[in-house]
Design an enzyme around this catalytic site. Structure first.
Site, PDB file in Angstrom:
ATOM      1  N   SER A 175       0.787  -1.125   0.054  1.00 49.28           N
ATOM      2  CA  SER A 175      -0.113  -0.115   0.148  1.00 49.28           C
ATOM      3  C   SER A 175       0.927   1.193   0.187  1.00 49.28           C
ATOM      4  CB  SER A 175      -0.757   0.025   1.083  1.00 49.28           C
ATOM      5  OG  SER A 175      -1.403   1.202   1.448  1.00 49.28           O
ATOM      6  N   TYR A 188      -1.518  -2.075  10.025  1.00 46.34           N
ATOM      7  CA  TYR A 188      -1.589  -2.392   8.458  1.00 46.34           C
ATOM      8  C   TYR A 188      -0.265  -1.750   7.982  1.00 46.34           C
ATOM      9  CZ  TYR A 188      -3.533  -1.907   3.825  1.00 46.34           C
ATOM     10  OH  TYR A 188      -3.638  -1.973   2.601  1.00 46.34           O
TER      11      TYR A 188
END
Length: 304
Positions: A175, A188
């Site tokens: 990401s 995350y």
């Protein structure tokens, strides 16, 4: 003195034709597609029952690959299989939790049983969050981190012998939040950032084997309506607000992932915003932090 028995006396008897026909036969792998850029190739896409994983599987199929779909929800996985099979694509499924190594062995075995080989692994499955670190329960942090790290490591570990044999390709789906960090996404971001260093290390360790290791940093993407992330207590909640004009469609992201695999790139950063974050983080990190802190004050729904 030689034994008068023939040399074959100690060997098991050859079954008669009728007996041989009665013995169980191992299933033969399905014939692979012969057209397309990935003709004759077999891929596993983890977390492909929905979202970006599903569209990546679709794009790989459209390019000629046979694909093993994976997820934890059997009904949703079967629905995706039916959709792709109806489009004429060659797919198989395996319900498996990729944070369980034994389940990953089953996932890889499915590819070999159904299609006879494995060329491409897309480690896409992961859990995200929407919670500040100070509020998170430790087991929730571990759950998110495990899904992003072990959810990529375990499928790769199980698949590696086959990928070495095929000189295949591994793509970790990361990401843009791994490039600079993002408030309310500590576990995350940590997990996605770990994949970058893992890929780099594997390129060094397995240099000369012909296996490709790449990372795709995904930006803001349109999600399925029922997409959920974990809150501080581990309860599923909707993803935080994202301005629609900043979002790419799942199909657009999938097309970029497939192009990344075809070109065997080491890193792909999706969207202009992603590249801006990468550049600012590298050359002006204090400016990047100022921008994030400013948005935390003025766009709280972006994080909370």
């Amino acid at each position: 003195m030689f034994d008068s028995q023939p040399a074959s006396a100690d060997l098991p008897p050859i079954p008669s034709p009728s007996l041989a026909a009665a013995l169980p036969q191992l299933p033969q792998p399905l014939p692979l597609p012969r057209t397309g850029q990935f003709a004759g190739r077999v891929a596993i896409v983890t977390g492909s029952e929905s979202g970006i994983g599903r569209e990546t599987a679709r794009a790989l199929c459209a390019a000629g690959a046979a694909v093993v779909l994976n997820g934890r929800q059997a009904e949703r996985l079967e629905l995706t299989r039916q959709q792709l099979a109806a489009a004429g694509y060659l797919v198989a499924t395996c319900v498996a939790d990729v944070t369980d190594y034994a389940a990953c062995e089953t996932l890889v075995a499915t590819a070999i049983r159904e299609f006879g080989r494995l060329d491409i692994l897309v480690a896409n499955a992961s859990i995200s969050q929407r919670a500040y670190f100070a509020d998170m329960q430790p087991d929730v942090f571990r759950q998110v981190l495990d899904s992003n790290v072990y959810g990529a490591v375990f499928p790769l570990k199980a698949a590696l012998p086959h990928l070495l044999a095929s000189r295949g390709s591994v793509t970790f789906i990361s990401s843009i939040s791994a490039l600079n960090g993002m408030p309310s996404g500590s576990a995350y971001c940590a997990g996605k950032a770990a994949l970058t260093n893992l890929a780099h290390t594997l390129r060094l360790e397995l240099d000369g084997t012909g296996v490709h290791f790449g990372v795709v940093h995904i930006g803001f993407t349109q999600n399925d309506d029922d997409k959920r992330v974990l809150d501080a207590q581990g309860q599923p909640v909707p993803i935080a607000h994202r301005p629609p004009r900043w979002q790419k469609t799942q199909a657009e992201v999938a097309a970029i992932i497939v192009r990344h695999i075809r070109r065997r790139r080491q890193r792909t950063v999706i969207s202009a915003l992603g590249w801006l974050i990468a550049i600012v983080h590298t050359y002006a990190p204090r400016l990047g932090d100022w921008v994030v802190l400013t948005t935390m004050r003025r766009m709280r729904n972006f994080y909370e």
